[in-house]
Design a protein around this motif. Structure first.
Motif, PDB file in Angstrom:
ATOM      1  N   MET A  19       0.526  -1.333  -0.045  1.00  0.00           N
ATOM      2  CA  MET A  19      -0.317  -0.141  -0.088  1.00  0.00           C
ATOM      3  C   MET A  19       1.035   0.854  -0.530  1.00  0.00           C
ATOM      4  SD  MET A  19      -3.011  -1.358  -0.355  1.00  0.00           S
ATOM      5  CE  MET A  19      -3.815   0.572  -0.237  1.00  0.00           C
ATOM      6  N   LEU A  20       2.410   1.460   0.571  1.00  0.00           N
ATOM      7  CA  LEU A  20       3.455   2.837   0.267  1.00  0.00           C
ATOM      8  C   LEU A  20       3.269   2.537  -0.713  1.00  0.00           C
ATOM      9  CD1 LEU A  20       5.106   1.963   4.045  1.00  0.00           C
ATOM     10  CD2 LEU A  20       3.419   4.216   3.086  1.00  0.00           C
ATOM     11  N   HIS A  21       3.736   1.189  -0.951  1.00  0.00           N
ATOM     12  CA  HIS A  21       4.214   1.801  -2.876  1.00  0.00           C
ATOM     13  C   HIS A  21       3.527   2.225  -3.428  1.00  0.00           C
ATOM     14  CE1 HIS A  21       8.441  -0.611  -2.868  1.00  0.00           C
ATOM     15  NE2 HIS A  21       7.915  -1.530  -1.903  1.00  0.00           N
ATOM     16  N   LEU A  22       2.048   1.791  -3.649  1.00  0.00           N
ATOM     17  CA  LEU A  22       1.161   2.453  -4.354  1.00  0.00           C
ATOM     18  C   LEU A  22       0.633   3.715  -4.237  1.00  0.00           C
ATOM     19  CD1 LEU A  22      -1.173  -0.717  -4.441  1.00  0.00           C
ATOM     20  CD2 LEU A  22       0.469  -0.050  -6.359  1.00  0.00           C
ATOM     21  N   ALA A  23       0.542   4.085  -2.174  1.00  0.00           N
ATOM     22  CA  ALA A  23       1.257   5.573  -2.539  1.00  0.00           C
ATOM     23  C   ALA A  23       1.502   6.005  -3.103  1.00  0.00           C
ATOM     24  CB  ALA A  23       0.440   5.279  -1.101  1.00  0.00           C
ATOM     25  N   VAL A  24       2.983   6.208  -2.347  1.00  0.00           N
ATOM     26  CA  VAL A  24       3.893   6.510  -3.422  1.00  0.00           C
ATOM     27  C   VAL A  24       3.614   6.784  -5.084  1.00  0.00           C
ATOM     28  CG1 VAL A  24       6.573   7.250  -4.003  1.00  0.00           C
ATOM     29  CG2 VAL A  24       6.136   6.176  -1.363  1.00  0.00           C
ATOM     30  N   VAL A  25       3.497   6.062  -5.513  1.00  0.00           N
ATOM     31  CA  VAL A  25       3.124   6.005  -7.293  1.00  0.00           C
ATOM     32  C   VAL A  25       2.426   6.875  -7.202  1.00  0.00           C
ATOM     33  CG1 VAL A  25       2.686   4.727  -8.824  1.00  0.00           C
ATOM     34  CG2 VAL A  25       5.027   3.544  -7.523  1.00  0.00           C
ATOM     35  N   ALA A  26       1.035   6.592  -6.796  1.00  0.00           N
ATOM     36  CA  ALA A  26       0.056   7.642  -6.868  1.00  0.00           C
ATOM     37  C   ALA A  26       0.826   9.580  -6.719  1.00  0.00           C
ATOM     38  CB  ALA A  26      -0.981   7.434  -6.293  1.00  0.00           C
ATOM     39  N   VAL A  27       1.674   9.615  -5.788  1.00  0.00           N
ATOM     40  CA  VAL A  27       1.663  10.523  -5.499  1.00  0.00           C
ATOM     41  C   VAL A  27       2.810  11.064  -6.097  1.00  0.00           C
ATOM     42  CG1 VAL A  27       3.324  12.104  -3.417  1.00  0.00           C
ATOM     43  CG2 VAL A  27       1.889  10.744  -2.764  1.00  0.00           C
ATOM     44  N   LEU A  28       3.814  10.268  -7.074  1.00  0.00           N
ATOM     45  CA  LEU A  28       4.840  10.697  -8.069  1.00  0.00           C
ATOM     46  C   LEU A  28       4.136  11.264  -9.119  1.00  0.00           C
ATOM     47  CD1 LEU A  28       7.416   8.484  -7.160  1.00  0.00           C
ATOM     48  CD2 LEU A  28       7.148  10.992  -7.067  1.00  0.00           C
ATOM     49  N   VAL A  29       2.813  10.407  -9.225  1.00  0.00           N
ATOM     50  CA  VAL A  29       1.926  10.408 -10.842  1.00  0.00           C
ATOM     51  C   VAL A  29       1.337  12.053 -10.552  1.00  0.00           C
ATOM     52  CG1 VAL A  29      -0.189   9.890 -12.173  1.00  0.00           C
ATOM     53  CG2 VAL A  29       1.355   8.265 -11.256  1.00  0.00           C
ATOM     54  N   LEU A  30       0.533  11.783  -9.351  1.00  0.00           N
ATOM     55  CA  LEU A  30      -0.063  13.410  -9.535  1.00  0.00           C
ATOM     56  C   LEU A  30       0.671  14.490  -9.078  1.00  0.00           C
ATOM     57  CD1 LEU A  30      -2.280  12.588  -6.012  1.00  0.00           C
ATOM     58  CD2 LEU A  30      -2.740  12.594  -8.954  1.00  0.00           C
ATOM     59  N   ALA A  31       2.201  14.347  -8.616  1.00  0.00           N
ATOM     60  CA  ALA A  31       3.561  15.265  -8.658  1.00  0.00           C
ATOM     61  C   ALA A  31       3.666  15.573 -10.317  1.00  0.00           C
ATOM     62  CB  ALA A  31       4.508  14.648  -8.228  1.00  0.00           C
ATOM     63  N   TRP A  32       3.891  14.933 -10.879  1.00  0.00           N
ATOM     64  CA  TRP A  32       4.087  14.571 -12.701  1.00  0.00           C
ATOM     65  C   TRP A  32       2.979  15.372 -13.194  1.00  0.00           C
ATOM     66  CZ3 TRP A  32       2.923  11.417 -16.686  1.00  0.00           C
ATOM     67  CH2 TRP A  32       3.514  11.570 -17.570  1.00  0.00           C
ATOM     68  N   THR A  33       2.127  15.270 -12.734  1.00  0.00           N
ATOM     69  CA  THR A  33       1.155  15.628 -14.255  1.00  0.00           C
ATOM     70  C   THR A  33       0.757  16.675 -13.411  1.00  0.00           C
ATOM     71  OG1 THR A  33      -0.715  14.987 -12.671  1.00  0.00           O
ATOM     72  CG2 THR A  33      -0.424  13.727 -14.191  1.00  0.00           C
ATOM     73  N   SER A  34       1.089  17.742 -12.319  1.00  0.00           N
ATOM     74  CA  SER A  34       0.300  19.075 -11.975  1.00  0.00           C
ATOM     75  C   SER A  34       2.537  19.925 -11.905  1.00  0.00           C
ATOM     76  CB  SER A  34       0.713  18.892 -10.376  1.00  0.00           C
ATOM     77  OG  SER A  34       1.530  18.475  -9.210  1.00  0.00           O
ATOM     78  N   GLY A  35       3.868  19.144 -12.822  1.00  0.00           N
ATOM     79  CA  GLY A  35       4.425  20.057 -12.631  1.00  0.00           C
ATOM     80  C   GLY A  35       5.275  20.315 -11.220  1.00  0.00           C
ATOM     81  N   ALA A  36       5.918  18.998 -10.620  1.00  0.00           N
ATOM     82  CA  ALA A  36       6.182  19.553  -9.583  1.00  0.00           C
ATOM     83  C   ALA A  36       6.527  18.833  -8.735  1.00  0.00           C
ATOM     84  CB  ALA A  36       4.664  19.295  -8.212  1.00  0.00           C
ATOM     85  N   LEU A  37       6.839  17.244  -9.412  1.00  0.00           N
ATOM     86  CA  LEU A  37       7.870  16.749  -9.723  1.00  0.00           C
ATOM     87  C   LEU A  37       9.006  16.409  -8.353  1.00  0.00           C
ATOM     88  CD1 LEU A  37       7.849  13.448  -9.541  1.00  0.00           C
ATOM     89  CD2 LEU A  37       8.836  13.310 -11.840  1.00  0.00           C
ATOM     90  N   VAL A  38       9.967  17.694  -9.454  1.00  0.00           N
ATOM     91  CA  VAL A  38      11.181  18.250  -8.705  1.00  0.00           C
ATOM     92  C   VAL A  38      11.009  17.882  -6.589  1.00  0.00           C
ATOM     93  CG1 VAL A  38      13.304  19.715  -7.838  1.00  0.00           C
ATOM     94  CG2 VAL A  38      12.640  18.894 -10.909  1.00  0.00           C
ATOM     95  N   ARG A  39       9.911  19.391  -6.757  1.00  0.00           N
ATOM     96  CA  ARG A  39       9.649  18.748  -4.796  1.00  0.00           C
ATOM     97  C   ARG A  39       8.929  17.948  -4.544  1.00  0.00           C
ATOM     98  NH1 ARG A  39       7.025  24.185  -7.788  1.00  0.00           N
ATOM     99  NH2 ARG A  39       5.235  22.756  -7.564  1.00  0.00           N
ATOM    100  N   VAL A  40       8.341  17.234  -5.538  1.00  0.00           N
ATOM    101  CA  VAL A  40       7.387  16.117  -4.228  1.00  0.00           C
ATOM    102  C   VAL A  40       9.151  15.120  -4.413  1.00  0.00           C
ATOM    103  CG1 VAL A  40       6.312  14.213  -4.430  1.00  0.00           C
ATOM    104  CG2 VAL A  40       5.817  16.132  -5.046  1.00  0.00           C
ATOM    105  N   GLY A  41      10.172  14.762  -5.262  1.00  0.00           N
ATOM    106  CA  GLY A  41      11.189  14.301  -5.093  1.00  0.00           C
ATOM    107  C   GLY A  41      11.632  14.455  -4.006  1.00  0.00           C
ATOM    108  N   LEU A  42      11.569  15.838  -3.800  1.00  0.00           N
ATOM    109  CA  LEU A  42      13.296  16.203  -3.036  1.00  0.00           C
ATOM    110  C   LEU A  42      12.355  15.657  -1.102  1.00  0.00           C
ATOM    111  CD1 LEU A  42      13.846  19.549  -4.169  1.00  0.00           C
ATOM    112  CD2 LEU A  42      15.545  17.906  -3.581  1.00  0.00           C
ATOM    113  N   GLY A  43      11.150  16.216  -1.899  1.00  0.00           N
ATOM    114  CA  GLY A  43      10.473  15.912  -0.256  1.00  0.00           C
ATOM    115  C   GLY A  43      10.505  14.520   0.225  1.00  0.00           C
TER     116      GLY A  43
END
Length: 136
Positions: A19-43
């Protein structure tokens, strides 16, 4: 056998880890689609680092219950290491333009912990062997 045990046997991961893996993948996909992937990756990288430091601190705690929390954190960090390493390498690729430096960083990040673990294990084996020789 319970379904959770079947999943653990089949994947090597517990249900909460999946479930944690799926949650992180979902967060990364949302970050990618919203243009915040660098900030989310750093976080996520900072979160992983804090988890590792907390684990190391709690492993040496004198109370058993905190050492048990450290064991859970150790399982979590072991499970998440490869993903965290990939995020860090991707973040480094945004800064470093030299492929040789990126390859060396990748080698150090991915192979470094395994080499350190092997060297530590070898030292422990030598220490045990020397204690047995001294004792006899």
């Amino acid at each position: 056998m319970k379904w959770q045990q079947r999943i653990r046997v089949a994947t090597g991961l517990s249900c909460w880890q999946i479930m944690l893996h799926l949650a992180v993948v979902a967060v990364l996909v949302l970050a990618w689609t919203s243009g915040a992937l660098v900030r989310v990756g750093l976080g996520l990288s900072v979160l992983y680092g804090v988890t590792v430091l907390l684990m190391l601190f709690l492993q040496r705690h004198h109370e058993q219950r905190w050492r048990e929390v450290a064991d859970v954190l150790e399982e979590l960090t072991t499970t998440w290491y490869f993903g965290a390493a990939m995020i860090v390498l991707w973040l480094l690729s945004r800064v470093l333009q030299n492929n040789i430096l990126l390859a060396l960083a990748g080698l150090a990040i991915l192979a470094g912990p395994a080499v350190v673990s092997l060297l530590t294990r070898e030292k422990k084996l030598r220490d045990i062997a020397s204690k047995h020789r001294v004792g006899h």
